[in-house]
Design an enzyme around this catalytic site. Structure first.
Site, PDB file in Angstrom:
ATOM      1  N   HIS A  17      36.375  22.740 -33.813  1.00  0.00           N
ATOM      2  CA  HIS A  17      36.302  22.949 -35.267  1.00  0.00           C
ATOM      3  C   HIS A  17      35.212  22.063 -35.877  1.00  0.00           C
ATOM      4  CE1 HIS A  17      40.888  23.856 -35.016  1.00  0.00           C
ATOM      5  NE2 HIS A  17      40.275  25.014 -35.209  1.00  0.00           N
ATOM      6  N   LYS A  41      54.200  30.153 -40.308  1.00  0.00           N
ATOM      7  CA  LYS A  41      54.066  29.400 -39.055  1.00  0.00           C
ATOM      8  C   LYS A  41      54.754  28.055 -39.250  1.00  0.00           C
ATOM      9  CE  LYS A  41      49.476  31.039 -37.577  1.00  0.00           C
ATOM     10  NZ  LYS A  41      48.100  30.586 -37.289  1.00  0.00           N
ATOM     11  N   ARG A  90      34.929  31.975 -30.046  1.00  0.00           N
ATOM     12  CA  ARG A  90      34.901  31.275 -28.761  1.00  0.00           C
ATOM     13  C   ARG A  90      34.570  32.219 -27.622  1.00  0.00           C
ATOM     14  NH1 ARG A  90      40.712  28.749 -29.609  1.00  0.00           N
ATOM     15  NH2 ARG A  90      40.889  30.902 -30.263  1.00  0.00           N
ATOM     16  N   SER A 128      43.810  24.538 -30.767  1.00  0.00           N
ATOM     17  CA  SER A 128      44.801  23.563 -31.234  1.00  0.00           C
ATOM     18  C   SER A 128      46.112  23.731 -30.463  1.00  0.00           C
ATOM     19  CB  SER A 128      45.079  23.751 -32.734  1.00  0.00           C
ATOM     20  OG  SER A 128      43.914  23.554 -33.467  1.00  0.00           O
TER      21      SER A 128
END
Ligand code: PNS
Length: 161
Positions: A17, A41, A90, A128
């Site tokens: 990040h 979440k 990514r 993460s």
């Protein structure tokens, strides 16, 4: 003035990040990192903690600001006069989800365009969630996170023991 938003959960902010933040901050006059305050979440860190960690690791970048947001990303962008959203890609596995979000946001607001930066190859495997899993099982997370963030993650898992 060209303003962009870099949104995410940042639970916690990783070196991947941070790499995107540094690079995007060079492309725009102002970059607003938007931390999603999402009740659905169940994050490891409170939104305030995530904002504080991001503020700490970006303090050397004068045109970067950190804010939390809830609701629609396009509204957050518009409220901040931003007409670009930055996301990191990514690998091909990210593409479908990112394309769906970008197209949805484009339909919600024609004023907001999504710009993708390819993640530095060094961090292309990093997420993460993986970092949290490594930390949970006592692995070394120091290669994945800004140094200020490492003790904060370890503290969470020590408290959970
Ligand atoms: O780091 P993440 O969890 O991949 O980030 C996802 C994020 C925050 C960019 C996305 O969930 C989001 O924009 N949420 C806000 C709600 C919204 O605008 N949804 C419509 C677009 S799909």
């Amino acid at each position: 003035m060209k303003i962009a938003v870099y949104p995410g959960s940042f639970d916690p902010v990783t070196l991947g990040h941070l790499d995107i933040i540094v690079r995007a901050s060079k492309l725009f006059d102002k970059l607003i990192v938007g931390v999603l305050n999402n009740n659905i979440k169940s994050p490891l860190f409170l939104v305030e903690e995530r904002v504080n960690m991001l503020s700490e690791v970006t303090k050397g970048l004068p045109n970067v600001e950190v804010q939390s947001f809830s609701g629609l990303l396009v509204d957050f962008a518009k409220n901040n006069n931003a007409n670009a959203v930055v996301r990191g890609l990514r690998a091909i596995t990210d593409f479908e989800y990112e394309l769906q979000m970008a197209q949805t946001n484009r339909i919600l607001s024609e004023q907001v365009d999504t710009i993708f930066l390819t993640t530095n190859i060094e961090y292309s495997y990093l997420s993460s969630s993986t970092v949290k899993e490594v930390a949970m099982f006592g692995g070394d997370i120091s290669k994945f996170l800004p140094k200020e963030v490492v003790p904060k993650v370890l503290e969470k898992y020590n408290h959970k023991k």
